[in-house]
Design an enzyme around this catalytic site. Structure first.
Site, PDB file in Angstrom:
ATOM      1  N   THR A 157       0.838  -1.214   0.000  1.00 57.56           N
ATOM      2  CA  THR A 157       0.000   0.000   0.000  1.00 57.56           C
ATOM      3  C   THR A 157       0.870   1.260   0.000  1.00 57.56           C
ATOM      4  O   THR A 157       0.582   2.225  -0.717  1.00 57.56           O
ATOM      5  CB  THR A 157      -0.901   0.008   1.258  1.00 57.56           C
ATOM      6  N   HIS A 185       2.214   1.817  -3.378  1.00 54.92           N
ATOM      7  CA  HIS A 185       1.199   2.437  -4.255  1.00 54.92           C
ATOM      8  C   HIS A 185       1.174   3.959  -4.050  1.00 54.92           C
ATOM      9  O   HIS A 185       1.099   4.728  -5.005  1.00 54.92           O
ATOM     10  CB  HIS A 185      -0.206   1.902  -3.944  1.00 54.92           C
TER      11      HIS A 185
END
Ligand code: NAD
Ligand code: ZN
Length: 343
Positions: A40, A43
């Site tokens: 995450t 990202h």
């Protein structure tokens, strides 16, 4: 304090001075010791479509951490300065039907730390006391730093009974490899893991899987034959988010097999529903960790001898965060730890 901040809506992260968080009456203040870098965070670093849609800047990112309580709010009586803690990264509403029934992991209105509110890549983090998890004093703090992904693995791996079962795991990223160690610890017979990345297959072998398979080189049918399996895998853990992996899994399950889906696909996936129906498969989506049954199981399994340390392959001082993100982007790693006491 120093913090790793997504300053503006563009690729990159910045190690900056940020105000120390203040705490409300129900919060605790944690001095962060170590953090883990999650997909995450990558990202958000890369600023891909998901990040652009989800993240409001400026934001301190990060949600995998261990640290020490340094202050508690006036309403907090069960937590004390000096305790070594991690935290559940999903802050739930507390009022919806699921929350009220004690099924907090099913809250429809959760806020993610480091995603929807300030996160843990900083010298200090404020957290509601309901999200604090206290570790035994002597816990390995690298291990404690990755309780969040370890919890994803445990939640998925223990969703269906695995004692004496043959388990297929697709995706040998850090979470797939952790799940392999957990199902092994929980008494599975054969644990087969697939991944096209040879580094990750090597890591999986270190964690004691029966077979680590490159799906582009060998078919699961052949693997089953070699292991003397007759009827297919009993339990599947999908941990890649890859469409081919899911289809391959469905095609290799035993009748009545059970699949837990953690991997997050880029988009819709078409599958052979005839197989799902005629093999009477169960497919269950998994998100986050159970609050706090998964957390309890994690500490207990570690005490019972489960060793997840091999999944941690790199450690950097927080000021060298760029190197950590580069290793994550290369895929030549398991979990990467940033040390905030060495800033
Ligand atoms: P990761 O990206 O490091 O690992 C995924 C692995 O899948 C990679 O090693 C990749 O090589 C492999 N893979 C790609 N194609 C494959 C194929 N055809 N067959 C087998 N393997 C294949 O991710 P991670 O950090 O280990 O997390 C695993 C998955 O879980 C990711 O999709 C992540 O987004 C997701 N996730 C979900 C939750 C949740 O709450 N549901 C939480 C955390 C992570
Ligand atoms: Zn809720």
């Amino acid at each position: 304090m120093k913090a790793l901040v997504k300053k503006s809506a563009e690729p990159g992260l910045w190690l900056e001075q940020a105000p120390e968080p203040t705490i409300g009456i129900n919060d605790v203040l944690i001095r962060v010791h170590r953090t883990g870098i999650c997909g995450t965070d990558v990202h958000i670093y890369r600023w891909d479509a998901w990040a652009q849609k989800t993240i409001r800047t400026p934001l301190i990112i990060g949600h995998e951490f261990v640290g020490e309580i340094v202050a508690v709010g006036s309403n907090v009586s069960d937590f004390f300065p000096g305790q070594i803690v991690s935290g559940e990264g999903h802050v739930v509403c507390g009022r919806c039907r699921n929350c009220l029934a004690g099924r907090r992991h099913l809250c429809a209105d959760t806020q993610g730390i480091g995603v929807n509110r300030h996160g843990a890549f900083a010298e200090y983090l404020a957290l509601p006391m309901t999200n604090v998890w206290v570790h035994p004093k002597d816990i390995d703090q690298d291990v404690a730093a990755i309780f969040d992904p370890f919890g994803n693995a445990v939640h998925t791996a223990l969703t269906f009974p695995v004692l004496g079962e043959d388990v297929l795991i697709t995706g040998a990223g850090p979470i797939g490899v952790l799940a392999a160690a957990v199902v092994r610890h929980a008494g599975a017979r054969h644990v087969v893991i697939t991944d096209p990345n040879p580094h990750r297959l090597a890591l999986a072998r270190k964690m004691g899987v029966t077979q680590a398979v490159d799906p582009t080189a060998r078919s699961l049918r052949d693997v089953q034959k070699e292991l003397g399996m007759q009827e297919g895998f009993d339990v599947g853990l999908e941990m890649s988010g890859n469409a081919h992996a899911l289809r391959d899994m469905i095609a290799n399950m035993a009748h009545g097999g059970k699949i837990a889906m953690l991997g997050i696909p880029d988009g819709e996936i078409a599958i052979d529903w005839n197989t799902v129906i005629f093999s009477m498969l169960t497919i269950k989506g998994i998100y986050g960790r159970e609050m706090y049954e998964t957390w309890y199981k994690m500490n207990v399994m570690l005490e019972g001898g489960l060793d997840i340390r091999p999944v941690i392959t790199h450690r950097f001082a927080a000021r060298d965060f760029h190197r950590g993100f580069e290793v994550m982007l290369s895929g030549h790693c398991g979990r990467v730890i940033l040390d905030w006491q060495a800033t």
